[in-house]
Design a protein around this motif. Structure first.
Motif, PDB file in Angstrom:
ATOM      1  N   LEU A 294       1.050  -1.241  -0.025  1.00  0.00           N
ATOM      2  CA  LEU A 294       0.060  -0.110   0.095  1.00  0.00           C
ATOM      3  C   LEU A 294       0.871   1.137   0.041  1.00  0.00           C
ATOM      4  O   LEU A 294       2.078   1.201   0.761  1.00  0.00           O
ATOM      5  N   HIS A 295       0.596   1.991  -0.338  1.00  0.00           N
ATOM      6  CA  HIS A 295       0.996   3.665  -0.433  1.00  0.00           C
ATOM      7  C   HIS A 295       0.374   4.259   0.806  1.00  0.00           C
ATOM      8  O   HIS A 295      -0.623   3.676   1.563  1.00  0.00           O
ATOM      9  N   LEU A 296       1.105   5.494   1.156  1.00  0.00           N
ATOM     10  CA  LEU A 296       0.879   6.015   2.271  1.00  0.00           C
ATOM     11  C   LEU A 296      -0.526   6.858   2.182  1.00  0.00           C
ATOM     12  O   LEU A 296      -1.115   7.201   1.217  1.00  0.00           O
ATOM     13  N   ASN A 297      -1.241   6.248   3.243  1.00  0.00           N
ATOM     14  CA  ASN A 297      -2.589   6.757   3.395  1.00  0.00           C
ATOM     15  C   ASN A 297      -3.135   6.594   4.601  1.00  0.00           C
ATOM     16  O   ASN A 297      -2.439   6.295   5.647  1.00  0.00           O
ATOM     17  N   PRO A 298      -4.566   7.111   5.297  1.00  0.00           N
ATOM     18  CA  PRO A 298      -4.789   7.108   6.581  1.00  0.00           C
ATOM     19  C   PRO A 298      -4.489   5.943   7.329  1.00  0.00           C
ATOM     20  O   PRO A 298      -4.050   5.931   8.414  1.00  0.00           O
ATOM     21  N   LEU A 299      -4.750   4.757   7.024  1.00  0.00           N
ATOM     22  CA  LEU A 299      -4.668   3.451   7.565  1.00  0.00           C
ATOM     23  C   LEU A 299      -3.081   3.318   7.730  1.00  0.00           C
ATOM     24  O   LEU A 299      -2.569   2.759   9.003  1.00  0.00           O
ATOM     25  N   VAL A 300      -2.102   3.506   6.818  1.00  0.00           N
ATOM     26  CA  VAL A 300      -0.644   3.352   6.851  1.00  0.00           C
ATOM     27  C   VAL A 300      -0.270   4.298   7.946  1.00  0.00           C
ATOM     28  O   VAL A 300       0.703   3.600   8.751  1.00  0.00           O
ATOM     29  N   TRP A 301      -0.621   5.491   7.922  1.00  0.00           N
ATOM     30  CA  TRP A 301      -0.070   6.264   8.802  1.00  0.00           C
ATOM     31  C   TRP A 301      -0.645   5.773  10.513  1.00  0.00           C
ATOM     32  O   TRP A 301       0.053   5.850  11.485  1.00  0.00           O
ATOM     33  N   GLU A 302      -1.785   5.352  10.469  1.00  0.00           N
ATOM     34  CA  GLU A 302      -2.473   4.882  11.948  1.00  0.00           C
ATOM     35  C   GLU A 302      -1.571   3.738  12.232  1.00  0.00           C
ATOM     36  O   GLU A 302      -1.256   3.375  13.311  1.00  0.00           O
ATOM     37  N   LEU A 303      -0.960   2.770  11.265  1.00  0.00           N
ATOM     38  CA  LEU A 303      -0.272   1.817  11.536  1.00  0.00           C
ATOM     39  C   LEU A 303       1.207   2.285  11.934  1.00  0.00           C
ATOM     40  O   LEU A 303       1.852   1.689  13.047  1.00  0.00           O
ATOM     41  N   LEU A 304       1.623   3.115  10.958  1.00  0.00           N
ATOM     42  CA  LEU A 304       3.219   3.725  11.408  1.00  0.00           C
ATOM     43  C   LEU A 304       2.970   4.562  12.841  1.00  0.00           C
ATOM     44  O   LEU A 304       3.919   4.178  13.726  1.00  0.00           O
ATOM     45  N   LEU A 305       2.028   4.994  13.255  1.00  0.00           N
ATOM     46  CA  LEU A 305       2.043   5.844  14.238  1.00  0.00           C
ATOM     47  C   LEU A 305       1.344   5.313  15.498  1.00  0.00           C
ATOM     48  O   LEU A 305       1.376   5.873  16.599  1.00  0.00           O
ATOM     49  N   SER A 306       0.805   4.039  15.483  1.00  0.00           N
ATOM     50  CA  SER A 306       0.271   3.341  16.485  1.00  0.00           C
ATOM     51  C   SER A 306       1.343   3.066  17.671  1.00  0.00           C
ATOM     52  O   SER A 306       2.477   2.846  17.312  1.00  0.00           O
ATOM     53  N   GLY A 307       0.526   2.955  18.838  1.00  0.00           N
ATOM     54  CA  GLY A 307       1.753   2.558  19.995  1.00  0.00           C
ATOM     55  C   GLY A 307       1.892   0.980  19.982  1.00  0.00           C
ATOM     56  O   GLY A 307       2.517   0.446  20.871  1.00  0.00           O
ATOM     57  N   GLU A 308       1.179   0.092  19.066  1.00  0.00           N
ATOM     58  CA  GLU A 308       1.359  -1.136  19.261  1.00  0.00           C
ATOM     59  C   GLU A 308       2.759  -1.701  18.989  1.00  0.00           C
ATOM     60  O   GLU A 308       3.448  -1.281  17.957  1.00  0.00           O
ATOM     61  N   LYS A 309       3.101  -2.728  19.609  1.00  0.00           N
ATOM     62  CA  LYS A 309       4.586  -3.068  19.246  1.00  0.00           C
ATOM     63  C   LYS A 309       4.552  -4.381  18.151  1.00  0.00           C
ATOM     64  O   LYS A 309       4.149  -5.270  18.361  1.00  0.00           O
TER      65      LYS A 309
END
Length: 624
Positions: free
Chosen positions: A113-128
């Motif tokens: 996927l390219h950068l989109n709202p979901l990808v940013w959510e994945l990148l910036l989430s606190g989940e390890k």
């Protein structure tokens, strides 16, 4: 004042000239980084596909970087008076742009996927997660990129006069312009004529919106819209990637061909799970209680085609277009043919879904001899033909497939018992009733009628003694909704509620004790179950499926199931359903399919889903 004006004009002119060359070298850098997208997507097989890829690669990155220059750096050249400050500003912009490109490359390599709202959510989430751990290392490159941009900026400034004298700016700009325009013209043609080696590349590069012009071409007689629709229906959606299925050649147990069981699959179109009750479908209800009844079973989609695809291939619906485009048959059907199973295919609607003759039954489907009858009569005829076919079977193993359409065509009145009232017949007679109640009762009547047909078929199978050596699977491609969610959604393919996704699965397996299984199961589990437990494949199920053997789910029950199609990714969990569209926008619903405005997807689960949705796409397949 004159000197001051001349000095300002000279400075601006010099900065603009420098900005052009600085942008040119950043275009080259972006193109080099962009080869990562090509390596991940693979090299097209056709000459036109390869030509388009090269033109698009040159033109797209040239356009992206130059657009960044025109929108940001060029206006700043008139505003920032100091050339040192201006060059520092440009370096910061270029560094930011390259860093975003690196992040997008990482997202594409990891999630496709390219950068989109979901990808940013994945990148910036606190989940390890592994993704979160790895992507942060990319920021180590920021100082290096910044220093390289500074060096490039200084070098271009020092060599500006020499570069300007070479007079190659116009030829270089012409090359980029030709590549950019040519790539869009090629895509216009490919989109109009559904040429997949080109259209499949539309999402290869970031921020890519290739041009289409079907309306313009139709206006000037260059495109026949009806022919286009026919081709699109025949070939499937226009963009599909090359799928590698199975991942490795399958291996079987040495005695795999011994003691082969027969297989009967019954597909009741549009039958949702709660129809399997003692009032609506008493025969099937009794059969379910005497065998294996999967009470939390989900189709792979709310769509006809994707639901069938998941059942036969054991793969999510997002792979369906690729399989159709390449004409790949399910490993299940290939194995049955290789074992010389006698194959009987019967349908109440003549197998009108294109996926049947394009891929699933492409080598077995005969022309349909059923007369043009209403669905309920055609179903009765199909059942009768199957009964006659079963009666003529010898000792050779057989596979019978029966598709029944009355339930999905419930609005077409039939001359069969109508115990549930008021129905459409009474509404047409002028009885004032609620629309939802009328439709639901007509749907129940259709299911009740099909239940009688199934009861006769199953009784014949039992009386002939064939049931003792026959695996029977009865299920549906998807369910139906009558606005139970309150979202004004009816029928199928309108939302991903349980009314549209949850379907019955009743399985008779010789020598298996009756059981009601409540853990989650999916259409994706059917193919690996048959391949492993009936056809004795020894290869791991993950080589040809995203599912798990149904007999193994007791030991490792599912916590979620995948559904959806080429447009949406759907994750169904006990307490919520997450829907992600192809642009990365997501919505979370509770178990009753009520939207949760503050709901967040479980990112660790989405990571597993994303991995599964790209696992069978292998770039090296292009080179084979």
């Amino acid at each position: 004042m004159v000197d001051s004006g001349t000095s300002y004009r000279d400075k601006v002119s010099q900065l603009i000239s420098w900005g052009h060359w600085f942008s040119f070298f950043n275009i080259i850098a972006a193109m080099l980084l962009g080869t990562r997208y090509i390596s991940q997507s693979g090299w097209p097989e056709t000459l036109l596909g390869q030509t388009y890829l090269i033109f698009n690669w040159v033109g797209h990155f040239g356009f992206l970087v130059f657009a960044l220059y025109i929108l940001i750096i060029f206006p700043a050249s008139f505003i920032i008076p100091s050339q040192r400050l201006m060059r520092l500003f440009a370096v910061l912009v270029a560094t930011t742009g390259m860093m975003v490109l690196l992040l997008d490359i990482y997202a594409y390599e990891t999630l496709h996927l390219h950068l989109n709202p979901l990808v940013w959510e994945l990148l910036l989430s606190g989940e390890k997660t592994d993704m979160n751990a790895h992507w942060q290392y990319l920021f180590v490159a920021v100082p290096a990129i910044f220093i390289l941009q500074l060096i490039m900026s200084e070098w271009v400034w020092r060599k500006l006069r020499k570069l300007t004298r070479k007079r190659i700016g116009i030829p270089v700009a012409t090359v980029f312009a030709i590549c950019f325009i040519s790539s869009h013209l090629i895509h216009i043609w490919a989109d109009a004529f559904i040429y997949s080696p080109v259209t499949a590349q539309r999402s290869t590069f970031p921020v890519s919106y290739p041009m289409t012009a079907k309306t313009f071409m139709e206006k000037y007689g260059l495109l026949d819209r009806q022919e286009y629709q026919r081709l699109r229906e025949q070939r499937g959606q226009e963009n599909s990637e090359v799928i590698r299925y199975p991942l490795e050649p399958l291996a079987f147990a040495p005695d795999a061909s011994k003691y082969q069981k027969n297989l009967l699959m019954v597909m009741i179109e549009g039958l949702r799970a709660d129809m399997l009750n003692p009032v609506t479908m008493p025969h099937l209800y009794q059969f379910a209680n005497e065998n294996l009844w999967f009470k939390n079973h989900f189709s792979s989609s709310n769509d006809d085609m994707a639901g069938l695809f998941g059942l036969f291939y054991g793969l999510p619906g997002s792979y369906a277009q690729s399989a159709r485009t390449e004409g790949l048959r399910p490993v299940l059907m290939n194995t049955l043919n290789n074992r010389r199973y006698q194959i009987g295919l019967f349908s109440g609607d003549g197998f009108t879904n294109p996926i049947y003759y394009q891929s699933i039954f492409s080598a077995d489907l005969q022309s349909d001899d059923l007369p043009d009858l209403p669905a309920w009569q055609a179903d009765a005829e199909a059942v009768s033909q199957m009964q006659a076919w079963l009666a003529a079977r010898d000792t050779s193993p057989w596979f019978g497939y029966l598709e029944l359409a009355t339930v999905s065509d419930y609005e077409q009145s039939g001359d069969y018992p109508q115990p549930f009232q008021p129905s459409l017949d009474s509404a047409m007679a002028g009885v004032d009733t609620q629309t939802a109640l009328v439709l639901k009762n007509s749907y129940n009547n259709a299911a009740h009628y099909i239940d009688d047909q199934l009861g006769a078929l199953l009784e014949d199978l039992k009386q002939s003694g064939q049931l003792e050596n026959t695996v029977v699977m009865i299920t549906s491609n998807h369910g139906m909704e009558f606005n139970e969610t309150g979202l004004n959604t009816w029928g199928s393919n309108t939302n991903y509620s349980r009314y549209q996704l949850q379907v019955p699965l009743v399985m008779h397996w010789p020598n298996q004790a009756p059981e009601q299984i409540t853990h989650y199961s999916s259409h994706l589990d059917v193919a690996p179950t048959l391949m492993e437990s009936m056809l004795s494949v020894s290869s791991p199920a993950e080589n040809y499926s995203s599912g798990t053997n149904l007999f193994e789910l007791k030991n490792r029950p599912r916590k979620w199931v995948i559904a959806g199609d080429s447009r949406d990714i759907v994750v169904v969990q006990p307490q919520k359903t997450t829907v992600v569209d192809k642009f990365g926008n997501y919505k979370v619903y509770d178990k009753h399919y009520t939207p949760l405005p503050e709901g967040k997807p479980q990112l660790s689960v989405l990571m597993q889903v994303m991995h599964e949705l790209k696992r069978f796409y292998h770039p090296e397949e292009h080179d084979r």
